[in-house]
Structures are given as structure tokens and as C-alpha cells.
Design a protein around this motif. Structure first.
Motif, PDB file in Angstrom:
ATOM      1  N   LEU A 260       0.801  -1.221   0.000  1.00 20.31           N
ATOM      2  CA  LEU A 260       0.000   0.000   0.000  1.00 20.31           C
ATOM      3  C   LEU A 260       0.835   1.273   0.000  1.00 20.31           C
ATOM      4  O   LEU A 260       0.271   2.374  -0.091  1.00 20.31           O
ATOM      5  CB  LEU A 260      -0.952  -0.012   1.198  1.00 20.31           C
ATOM      6  CG  LEU A 260      -1.994  -1.127   1.171  1.00 20.31           C
ATOM      7  CD1 LEU A 260      -2.832  -1.108   2.451  1.00 20.31           C
ATOM      8  CD2 LEU A 260      -2.891  -1.015  -0.059  1.00 20.31           C
ATOM      9  N   SER A 261       2.149   1.168   0.084  1.00 14.27           N
ATOM     10  CA  SER A 261       2.992   2.356  -0.039  1.00 14.27           C
ATOM     11  C   SER A 261       2.932   2.928  -1.458  1.00 14.27           C
ATOM     12  O   SER A 261       3.288   4.086  -1.676  1.00 14.27           O
ATOM     13  CB  SER A 261       4.441   2.035   0.330  1.00 14.27           C
ATOM     14  OG  SER A 261       4.542   1.713   1.703  1.00 14.27           O
ATOM     15  N   ASP A 262       2.462   2.121  -2.400  1.00 13.51           N
ATOM     16  CA  ASP A 262       2.301   2.571  -3.784  1.00 13.51           C
ATOM     17  C   ASP A 262       0.932   3.240  -3.941  1.00 13.51           C
ATOM     18  O   ASP A 262      -0.105   2.584  -3.808  1.00 13.51           O
ATOM     19  CB  ASP A 262       2.422   1.370  -4.731  1.00 13.51           C
ATOM     20  CG  ASP A 262       2.499   1.777  -6.199  1.00 13.51           C
ATOM     21  OD1 ASP A 262       1.946   2.848  -6.551  1.00 13.51           O
ATOM     22  OD2 ASP A 262       3.077   1.006  -6.988  1.00 13.51           O
ATOM     23  N   GLU A 263       0.935   4.541  -4.228  1.00 13.91           N
ATOM     24  CA  GLU A 263      -0.314   5.293  -4.359  1.00 13.91           C
ATOM     25  C   GLU A 263      -1.223   4.717  -5.432  1.00 13.91           C
ATOM     26  O   GLU A 263      -2.451   4.787  -5.329  1.00 13.91           O
ATOM     27  CB  GLU A 263       0.011   6.768  -4.662  1.00 13.91           C
ATOM     28  CG  GLU A 263      -1.191   7.679  -4.836  1.00 13.91           C
ATOM     29  CD  GLU A 263      -1.644   7.753  -6.293  1.00 13.91           C
ATOM     30  OE1 GLU A 263      -2.832   8.073  -6.519  1.00 13.91           O
ATOM     31  OE2 GLU A 263      -0.802   7.496  -7.178  1.00 13.91           O
ATOM     32  N   ARG A 264      -0.657   4.113  -6.466  1.00 10.48           N
ATOM     33  CA  ARG A 264      -1.474   3.557  -7.537  1.00 10.48           C
ATOM     34  C   ARG A 264      -2.335   2.397  -7.049  1.00 10.48           C
ATOM     35  O   ARG A 264      -3.481   2.233  -7.487  1.00 10.48           O
ATOM     36  CB  ARG A 264      -0.582   3.112  -8.709  1.00 10.48           C
ATOM     37  CG  ARG A 264       0.109   4.268  -9.412  1.00 10.48           C
ATOM     38  CD  ARG A 264       1.172   3.774 -10.382  1.00 10.48           C
ATOM     39  NE  ARG A 264       2.270   3.101  -9.683  1.00 10.48           N
ATOM     40  CZ  ARG A 264       3.364   2.629 -10.282  1.00 10.48           C
ATOM     41  NH1 ARG A 264       3.505   2.761 -11.610  1.00 10.48           N
ATOM     42  NH2 ARG A 264       4.325   2.048  -9.581  1.00 10.48           N
ATOM     43  N   VAL A 265      -1.818   1.622  -6.128  1.00 10.94           N
ATOM     44  CA  VAL A 265      -2.592   0.514  -5.569  1.00 10.94           C
ATOM     45  C   VAL A 265      -3.738   1.065  -4.724  1.00 10.94           C
ATOM     46  O   VAL A 265      -4.886   0.615  -4.834  1.00 10.94           O
ATOM     47  CB  VAL A 265      -1.694  -0.422  -4.732  1.00 10.94           C
ATOM     48  CG1 VAL A 265      -2.538  -1.524  -4.073  1.00 10.94           C
ATOM     49  CG2 VAL A 265      -0.605  -1.042  -5.604  1.00 10.94           C
ATOM     50  N   ARG A 266      -3.429   2.040  -3.888  1.00  5.89           N
ATOM     51  CA  ARG A 266      -4.484   2.639  -3.053  1.00  5.89           C
ATOM     52  C   ARG A 266      -5.588   3.253  -3.920  1.00  5.89           C
ATOM     53  O   ARG A 266      -6.774   3.103  -3.641  1.00  5.89           O
ATOM     54  CB  ARG A 266      -3.880   3.714  -2.141  1.00  5.89           C
ATOM     55  CG  ARG A 266      -2.753   3.210  -1.238  1.00  5.89           C
ATOM     56  CD  ARG A 266      -2.434   4.180  -0.129  1.00  5.89           C
ATOM     57  NE  ARG A 266      -1.993   5.481  -0.577  1.00  5.89           N
ATOM     58  CZ  ARG A 266      -0.719   5.818  -0.843  1.00  5.89           C
ATOM     59  NH1 ARG A 266       0.241   4.901  -0.718  1.00  5.89           N
ATOM     60  NH2 ARG A 266      -0.405   7.052  -1.226  1.00  5.89           N
ATOM     61  N   ARG A 267      -5.176   3.924  -4.995  1.00  7.43           N
ATOM     62  CA  ARG A 267      -6.156   4.568  -5.876  1.00  7.43           C
ATOM     63  C   ARG A 267      -7.015   3.522  -6.591  1.00  7.43           C
ATOM     64  O   ARG A 267      -8.244   3.702  -6.735  1.00  7.43           O
ATOM     65  CB  ARG A 267      -5.435   5.451  -6.903  1.00  7.43           C
ATOM     66  CG  ARG A 267      -6.388   6.283  -7.740  1.00  7.43           C
ATOM     67  CD  ARG A 267      -5.610   7.329  -8.548  1.00  7.43           C
ATOM     68  NE  ARG A 267      -4.877   8.237  -7.680  1.00  7.43           N
ATOM     69  CZ  ARG A 267      -5.412   9.309  -7.106  1.00  7.43           C
ATOM     70  NH1 ARG A 267      -6.697   9.603  -7.309  1.00  7.43           N
ATOM     71  NH2 ARG A 267      -4.681  10.078  -6.336  1.00  7.43           N
ATOM     72  N   ALA A 268      -6.400   2.444  -7.009  1.00  7.05           N
ATOM     73  CA  ALA A 268      -7.149   1.385  -7.689  1.00  7.05           C
ATOM     74  C   ALA A 268      -8.194   0.775  -6.758  1.00  7.05           C
ATOM     75  O   ALA A 268      -9.331   0.506  -7.165  1.00  7.05           O
ATOM     76  CB  ALA A 268      -6.192   0.305  -8.201  1.00  7.05           C
ATOM     77  N   LEU A 269      -7.833   0.576  -5.508  1.00 10.15           N
ATOM     78  CA  LEU A 269      -8.779   0.018  -4.535  1.00 10.15           C
ATOM     79  C   LEU A 269      -9.974   0.947  -4.357  1.00 10.15           C
ATOM     80  O   LEU A 269     -11.122   0.491  -4.233  1.00 10.15           O
ATOM     81  CB  LEU A 269      -8.073  -0.214  -3.198  1.00 10.15           C
ATOM     82  CG  LEU A 269      -6.982  -1.288  -3.188  1.00 10.15           C
ATOM     83  CD1 LEU A 269      -6.240  -1.273  -1.852  1.00 10.15           C
ATOM     84  CD2 LEU A 269      -7.558  -2.672  -3.459  1.00 10.15           C
TER      85      LEU A 269
END
Length: 568
Positions: free
Chosen positions: A313-322
């Protein structure tokens, strides 16, 4: 009875004709049920709303917010302002005048020394204070005399009403808590369960996560109040049972936070024993993204601390996708109906502070998939679960035990599975989850999961202290007995600098601009907080309970001294 008719803007309640109290305690017992059971009576050691509200029956701040969000004095004689001389012209000091003749429930005088001590208690460098953001920017708190307290800030502070305002910042008795400073705070069981207070009631028995027995404070400042001699404060169970106990059986007089589907509440209300009361405020159901690693293979003192960034979850792209995968409108329909509104904001109200942030309201499964591809998460073996460098995209998603929250978890798990995310669901008894016990691994503060869902709100109508929760260093950690308000461990120097700018900005249009920017930084831009639903506060009162005024800007029990029994 449609909930829509009960949601009346900023506040709604039952303001029946005031009772002519014959004498204190003349109306017998009032029965209150909170299905999230209080675990402590000290809000400085718990961020849980249940604990803050239960303790508000006993310990009080200098001033509160009323049902309109207006500041009203309680233990103070008036609200300090520049106009009345209570706030300095340079906005660096606020001076509170305390009412004469106030007594603690043990009969000893309430003085400025107790107020000064409370600041020392929360600001102690070796302690963990769940309300530390209330004292953001404070450099000193001094007693000018027995009835005068002066708070000094390190810079001009146009909103100096953080300390000692609202149910989240009450006054502790120095004589009772003076040996509970710093690391000793959490070990003071007797003090934390049975605080001496100035409120309308005192604790006679406290059973954590179960029942609180209270009686009228013999030294309460109004000799005719409270009307009730005793309080039976029952905790635990679930929202369905709590609602039924007021609306159907009449066993209880007041039920808090009825997080139920609207049709269920309407069916119960048809029994005629009571009625739901509701209002929108600042309560937001959200998902917090853990920015630290909760891996149980890490040493206990290092799990979920900033020393270990989250591997996924340190990757903003993963958080945004969720976030993009979630259908917020469907969540509202399933969980709240007219008592909920889909939102992308952590601060949904007052309206002037609500950011024009609507991007998240449209579900985008394909866009979420593309983001995960871009971040290097692919389904290399065709099992439906994305992976990267041999590790699956697998998350532990926790929340408190509640039917609506479990429905939300199930829906979100399904949406996340559609974008290739494996999700394990866990729910924790709400009394434990929100309890703040530093020895428990299951509190929302410890955050031993990848994502977690809950709701909270802030006192009053100015979001500065609320936004200050996410300042660097305010995270729960071992050195603070796992207390702290920065639950997801977000840290951004630009955010902190903007907080400092907000603290010294007085012009309202600029304050609103900065507050919106701060909101957007932790939601729209970083996605460390994923707002879901702007929730209307829904509770219930029996037809025989008068004086209730639902308040979404402070503790719901803010005016319990004014409650009374309606005959008939």
C-alpha cells in the motif's frame, strides 16, 4: 416514519417542553444502551466515540458545542473572543474565566489548577494522548488565579478553541490523576474507570465492555438537576438489539448510533414505543490504508510503525485502484438509504469546508485494473489473483462487528476480487476494536491489518483539530502506549506546513481554502483515507423520555442533565 423527515440539516432532536423539575433525582432511573460498550471513562486514553460520550456524563469541558454547532459555556462564564477581551489582539492567547463555586463530585473546589493539569496530562512527552491534536500549537497553559486560565500558542491562532472545548477535551481532577502522568496513565485503572467529575452524574460501578452504573452528582451546579437519580448504561450486543430495546420493547430510553438499514428502523418504529432521531453532521464511514507493515513476523513493538513501510500500500497507484473499484452509491443504498450520502471527503461539513471532490463517486473497474497493471501487479499464473515479484496481491481487511459493516466488507471484497485483489475479512467486537487497550492486538489504533473501516467525526464546526490528527509523529506507537490519532501513519511535510498555515490564518475564505486542500491531500491526492459514506447520525429515544436534543457537533449526551421523564 421516513428517516428523510428526520434529517434536518445540521441538527435535529426532540426539544419537548422543559420539565419543571421538582427536585434532583425525582424521575428515578434512565436506561441508555450503546451497542458499542465503553471500555474506559477517560477520553484522553481512547479515540472511541463510545468512550468519549459515556465519560461526558461525568467529566466536562470548559465549553461545548450546541445542536447548532455554536460554542456555549459550561464550566466557563463565557466564550472568550477578541471583542470581550478573552482572546488577545495578536491571536496568541486565549483566557478562560471559570464559574465561581464549582465543585467536583467529591465536594472539593474546581480550580484553574485542574485545567492546567489536564493540559500537562495530555501534552506529557512520555504519555500517549488520544486527543493530542486538540493541543496542537500550544506552548503553555497557566493559572493566572484560581478562576482564570491562559492558553498561549506559538503563533497567532485564529481558532484557539481546541483545548478544553467539546466532549473530546474535558477537565480531569488534578488531585485524582496527578500520579497518572506520562507512561503511568494507562495503568491508573481506578481513575480511568471512576473519574471524579463536575457533570450531572458520577460512576458507582464500571464494568468494562458491559455496564456502567451512575447516580446523580450531589454537587452538580444546578440543584434541581439532573431529574434522574440513576443511570443504567448498558453496553454491548448489536445495533438491532439496541434499536429493538427502545423502539419495540420500551426496555431502554435511549439507543445510540443505530447503524441499520432504514427499512429495519421503520418497521421497529411502527411498534409505537419510541422514535428514531437523526441528523447529518461530520460522521464519515471510511477506509484507512495502512502506510506501515502489519506483518506478524515483525517484532511486536515494530509492527505497524513508521520504521516499516507497507510492502503493497505504499504505492499510491494501488491505493487509488482500490478506491476506484468501489461503488459508493450502492453502499449507501444497501446500508443507509436516506440516512447516508456517498462522499469523497473526510470533511463533509459544514458546507463551507466541504471540498468539491466528486471523482470517487463513479466506480471504474477497468481503470482500477489498468492502474494495477501499471504498478506491476499482473496475474502471472491465471488464478485470478494478481502478483508481483512472487507475492500475491492479498490484503487483510478489518472492521468492527456490525451488520452494515459486514455487508460493506462483503461488497468491497467482491469488487476488489474483480480487479484481481485477494481479500481476507476480519471483524472485531466493537468494544475491543474501539477500546484503546494497549495490551490488545485488535484495536483500530494498533492497525494490525492492511486496511480497516470505521467512522468518526469532530467536535464543533471547524475542522482544524480534526485535520491535525494526521500530522507526522501523531501516529499510535509503543512509546505512546499505542495512543495517537494518525491511524494510517500518514506523514507529509507539505501537509504539516499547510496545517501550520491554517493555524495562523484568520480570514475565513482562506481558512476554507486551506482546509479543503488538506482534505484533498489525504483523500483525493494520496488516497491514504478512502471516504465512503457521509452518515447521518441515527439514534432513538423512548416516548417517555423528554429533553433530548440530538447533537452531531459534540457528545450525544451533551445535555443529559436536562433529560426528564414524561408521564403517561
Amino acid at each position: 416514519m421516513k428517516l428523510k423527515t428526520l434529517l434536518l440539516g445540521a441538527a435535529a432532536g426532540v426539544a419537548l417542553a422543559p420539565a419543571a423539575f421538582a427536585e434532583r433525582g425525582s424521575d428515578g432511573q434512565v436506561n441508555i444502551i450503546y451497542w458499542q460498550a465503553p471500555s474506559i471513562m477517560n477520553p484522553y486514553l481512547s479515540g472511541g466515540t463510545k468512550d468519549i460520550e459515556a465519560s461526558s456524563l461525568v467529566i466536562e469541558p470548559l465549553a461545548r458545542y450546541n445542536e447548532k454547532g455554536e460554542r456555549v459555556p459550561y464550566l466557563a462564564t463565557e466564550i472568550p473572543t477578541v471583542e470581550n477581551g478573552g482572546v488577545s489582539e495578536d491571536l496568541t492567547q486565549i483566557t478562560w474565566k471559570i464559574r465561581e463555586g464549582l465543585l467536583w463530585s467529591d465536594g472539593t473546589p474546581f480550580t484553574a489548577a485542574d485545567v492546567v493539569f489536564t493540559a500537562e496530562y495530555c501534552m506529557h512527552p512520555e504519555g500517549g494522548c488520544a486527543q493530542r491534536a486538540k493541543f496542537d500549537g500550544v506552548t503553555s497553559v497557566e493559572a493566572l488565579d484560581d478562576l482564570t486560565v491562559q492558553v498561549t500558542f506559538g503563533q497567532p491562532t485564529p481558532n484557539p478553541y481546541g483545548p478544553f472545548m467539546g466532549g473530546q477535551s474535558p477537565i480531569l481532577q488534578k488531585a485524582q490523576f496527578q500520579d497518572c502522568l506520562g507512561a503511568a496513565a494507562s495503568s491508573c485503572t481506578e481513575q480511568n474507570f471512576n473519574p471524579v467529575g463536575t457533570g450531572p452524574f458520577t460512576v458507582t460501578e464500571f464494568r468494562p465492555n458491559d455496564v456502567i452504573s451512575l447516580e446523580a452528582n450531589p454537587n452538580y451546579r444546578d440543584p434541581a438537576k439532573p431529574a434522574f437519580a440513576t443511570v443504567n448504561f448498558k453496553g454491548g450486543g448489536d445495533a438491532v438489539a439496541a434499536a429493538r430495546a427502545v423502539l419495540e420493547t420500551g426496555e431502554f430510553d435511549y439507543a445510540w448510533n443505530l447503524q441499520l438499514a432504514p427499512d429495519v428502523l421503520e418497521q421497529m418504529a411502527a411498534a409505537g414505543q419510541g422514535e428514531p432521531i437523526a441528523a447529518f453532521g461530520t460522521l464519515v464511514e471510511r477506509i484507512e490504508m495502512n502506510m506501515t507493515d502489519p506483518d506478524p513476523s515483525l517484532p511486536e513493538g515494530e509492527r505497524s510503525t513508521v520504521a516499516h513501510p507497507h510492502p503493497i500500500l505504499s504505492d499510491e497507484r494501488v491505493r487509488r485502484a482500490l478506491s476506484m473499484a468501489i461503488d459508493r452509491e450502492l453502499l449507501v443504498e444497501v446500508g443507509y438509504g436516506q440516512a447516508g450520502r456517498a462522499t469523497c471527503n473526510l470533511v463533509p461539513a459544514p458546507e463551507m469546508f466541504a471540498s468539491d471532490n466528486t471523482d470517487c463517486l463513479t466506480q471504474d473497474i477497468e481503470g482500477a485494473k489498468a492502474l494495477l497493471e501499471e504498478a506491476g501487479w499482473t496475474d502471472s499464473d491465471g488464478d485470478g489473483i494478481r502478483d508481483k515479484d512472487g507475492e500475491p496481491l492479498s490484503l487483510l481487511f478489518q472492521s468492527s462487528t456490525n451488520a452494515v459493516r459486514q455487508d460493506f466488507q462483503a461488497l468491497i471484497k467482491q469488487w476488489w476480487s474483480e480487479i484481481g485483489v485477494e481479500t481476507e475479512l476480519r471483524n472485531v467486537d466493537s468494544s475491543v476494536f474501539f477500546g484503546g487497550d494497549p495490551g490488545s492486538p485488535d484495536t483500530f489504533q494498533k492497525f494490525y491489518a492492511d486496511v480497516e473501516m470505521y467512522a468518526n467525526n469532530f467536535d464543533g464546526t471547524d475542522p482544524q483539530p480534526y485535520l491535525s490528527m494526521y500530522r507526522c509523529g501523531n501516529e499510535p506507537k509503543p512509546s505512546t502506549q499505542w495512543q495517537g490519532e494518525n491511524i494510517n501513519r500518514y506523514c507529509d511535510e507539505e501537509y504539516d506546513a499547510l496545517l501550520d498555515e491554517l493555524a495562523r490564518t484568520g480570514e475565513m475564505s482562506e481558512r476554507t481554502r486551506i482546509a479543503k486542500a488538506l482534505n484533498d491531500m489525504i483523500t483525493k491526492e494520496s488516497m491514504t483515507i478512502v471516504p465512503l459514506v457521509d452518515r447521518g447520525r441515527v439514534s432513538a429515544r423512548s416516548n417517555t423520555l423528554g429533553g433530548v436534543v440530538l447533537n452531531t457537533w459534540d457528545s450525544e449526551l451533551w445535555n443529559a442533565a436536562d433529560w426528564y421523564r414524561i408521564d403517561g
